[in-house]
Enzyme design. Sequence first.
Site, PDB file in Angstrom:
ATOM      1  N   PRO A  24       0.816  -1.118  -0.290  1.00 14.37           N
ATOM      2  CA  PRO A  24       0.203   0.489  -0.083  1.00 14.37           C
ATOM      3  C   PRO A  24       0.251   1.274   0.273  1.00 14.37           C
ATOM      4  O   PRO A  24       0.288   2.620  -0.529  1.00 14.37           O
ATOM      5  CB  PRO A  24      -0.952  -0.181   1.369  1.00 14.37           C
ATOM      6  CG  PRO A  24       0.142  -1.016   2.461  1.00 14.37           C
ATOM      7  CD  PRO A  24       0.782  -1.717   1.375  1.00 14.37           C
ATOM      8  N   GLY A  25       1.914   1.191   0.120  1.00 21.15           N
ATOM      9  CA  GLY A  25       2.472   2.807   0.030  1.00 21.15           C
ATOM     10  C   GLY A  25       4.168   3.090   1.533  1.00 21.15           C
ATOM     11  O   GLY A  25       4.342   3.874   1.488  1.00 21.15           O
ATOM     12  N   GLY A  26       4.239   2.033   2.337  1.00 24.08           N
ATOM     13  CA  GLY A  26       4.728   2.562   2.958  1.00 24.08           C
ATOM     14  C   GLY A  26       6.634   2.218   2.666  1.00 24.08           C
ATOM     15  O   GLY A  26       6.775   3.421   2.941  1.00 24.08           O
ATOM     16  N   LYS A  59      11.161 -13.389  -0.353  1.00 31.09           N
ATOM     17  CA  LYS A  59      10.551 -13.641   0.652  1.00 31.09           C
ATOM     18  C   LYS A  59      10.503 -15.683   0.634  1.00 31.09           C
ATOM     19  O   LYS A  59      10.867 -15.599  -0.311  1.00 31.09           O
ATOM     20  CB  LYS A  59       8.803 -13.465   0.612  1.00 31.09           C
ATOM     21  CG  LYS A  59       9.346 -11.809   0.773  1.00 31.09           C
ATOM     22  CD  LYS A  59       7.978 -11.361   0.795  1.00 31.09           C
ATOM     23  CE  LYS A  59       8.442  -9.421   0.234  1.00 31.09           C
ATOM     24  NZ  LYS A  59       8.180  -8.971   1.735  1.00 31.09           N
TER      25      LYS A  59
HETATM   26  C1  LIG Z   1       4.287  -6.845   0.978  1.00 31.01           C
HETATM   27  S1  LIG Z   1       3.667  -5.968  -0.237  1.00 31.01           S
HETATM   28  C2  LIG Z   1       4.570  -4.474  -0.264  1.00 31.01           C
HETATM   29  C3  LIG Z   1       4.511  -3.213   0.879  1.00 31.01           C
HETATM   30  C4  LIG Z   1       5.341  -2.123   0.857  1.00 31.01           C
HETATM   31  N1  LIG Z   1       6.378  -2.311   0.508  1.00 31.01           N
HETATM   32  C5  LIG Z   1       4.861  -1.374   1.513  1.00 31.01           C
HETATM   33  O1  LIG Z   1       5.525  -0.729   2.093  1.00 31.01           O
HETATM   34  O2  LIG Z   1       3.284  -0.749   1.367  1.00 31.01           O
HETATM   35  C6  LIG Z   1       4.397  -6.782  -1.242  1.00 31.01           C
HETATM   36  C7  LIG Z   1       3.174  -6.150  -2.662  1.00 31.01           C
HETATM   37  O3  LIG Z   1       3.923  -6.806  -3.714  1.00 31.01           O
HETATM   38  C8  LIG Z   1       3.053  -6.864  -4.837  1.00 31.01           C
HETATM   39  N2  LIG Z   1       3.222  -7.337  -6.100  1.00 31.01           N
HETATM   40  C9  LIG Z   1       3.109  -9.371  -6.440  1.00 31.01           C
HETATM   41  N3  LIG Z   1       3.017  -9.504  -7.457  1.00 31.01           N
HETATM   42  C10 LIG Z   1       3.563  -8.614  -8.245  1.00 31.01           C
HETATM   43  C11 LIG Z   1       4.132  -7.884  -9.422  1.00 31.01           C
HETATM   44  N4  LIG Z   1       4.296  -9.225 -10.254  1.00 31.01           N
HETATM   45  N5  LIG Z   1       4.627  -7.226  -9.439  1.00 31.01           N
HETATM   46  C12 LIG Z   1       3.937  -5.925  -8.608  1.00 31.01           C
HETATM   47  N6  LIG Z   1       3.721  -5.799  -7.593  1.00 31.01           N
HETATM   48  C13 LIG Z   1       3.663  -7.148  -7.159  1.00 31.01           C
HETATM   49  C14 LIG Z   1       1.712  -6.941  -3.909  1.00 31.01           C
HETATM   50  O4  LIG Z   1       0.709  -6.343  -5.120  1.00 31.01           O
HETATM   51  C15 LIG Z   1       1.705  -6.316  -3.213  1.00 31.01           C
HETATM   52  O5  LIG Z   1       0.800  -5.075  -3.006  1.00 31.01           O
END
Ligand SMILES: C[S@@+](CC[C@H](N)C(=O)[O-])C[C@H]1O[C@@H](n2cnc3c(N)ncnc32)[C@H](O)[C@@H]1O
Length: 301
Positions: free
Chosen positions: A180-182, A262
């Site tokens: 979401p944008g952290g 991960k």
């Molecule tokens: C752990 S969350 C990221 C949290 C983010 N770093 C933050 O600080 O809020 C992982 C993100 O990876 C995204 N994601 C998964 N596969 C993806 C792809 N192929 N391309 C772009 N984003 C992807 C998901 O939608 C999710 O929002």
Amino acid sequence: MIRTAYLAAEGFEAPLAEELTRRGAAVSAWHGRLALSPDAPVAVAWALDVWTEPREIEAPSVKAAADALRAMQRNWAAYPVDFHRRMALIGDRLPPVKARPLVFPEPAPAGHLGGWTLLAPDQLLASPTKTSPFVNGECRFVEDRSGPPSRAYLKLWEACVRFGAWPAVGEGCLDLGASPGGWTWALARLGAAVTAVDKAPLDPAVAAMPGVTVRQESAFALAPEPADWLFSDVVAYPDRLLALVQRWIEAKVVRRIVCTIKFQGPTDHAAAEAFAAIPGGQVAHLFHNKHELTLWWADPA
Ligand SMILES: C[S@@+](CC[C@H](N)C(=O)[O-])C[C@H]1O[C@@H](n2cnc3c(N)ncnc32)[C@H](O)[C@@H]1O
């Protein structure tokens, strides 16, 4: 004889034990989350802290234990597992060590810090040197509970502190898997120009921050493009992420890469080793990491 002690994060003793086996370092016993090894230190990712010169010292009294520690150096961090009252009494006789949370962006503390614990009421284990400048490897921050839409920004802050660099005002950053944008919030707060890439939408308040551009698309479909920094917190299999990172490094378009690797299910140690083998790369399990490692890469050129 104990020659090295490796401190795992809570719940991550198993990957550390597996990694030590892969590196050929034996574990003679565990003291809480501290793996006691008769072998010389080896480089591992899954330890928050490594005690590199532990000594076993007979300490028949509280005073004897405190005197032994003070005779070695001033600053000590306690790792209590048992004998809490006795450890507290020993700690009371040592100079206080300020372990205040960091206010990002600020560097890690530069003061020398050792680690100690009681293996038995009269048996001290003390290492005047350890790899982390933090008490038990716990890099804590004064948190922002209202700005960022997730707590993921803490692992980004920790990576920057741990590796000693962060984006300067105006530097270009790509943030893959940004929703979401952290991380985007943390980068925009530094004054960087951030392009946030995710298939999912970004928190509207973060998307509206100065310097933030949103691209709602897949990180894996993105062709490498010039940027100062490439960040990724994408949820992906390690091998797929490795291929992405290698593609961006080979394209010679970014100067630094910070990404989380991960794991779902068992830890893929072979994949972690492949990331660590990238020239200019370092891999670590940070205090704010869950079942994931952080890759920090700086262009060796
Ligand atoms: C752990 S969350 C990221 C949290 C983010 N770093 C933050 O600080 O809020 C992982 C993100 O990876 C995204 N994601 C998964 N596969 C993806 C792809 N192929 N391309 C772009 N984003 C992807 C998901 O939608 C999710 O929002």
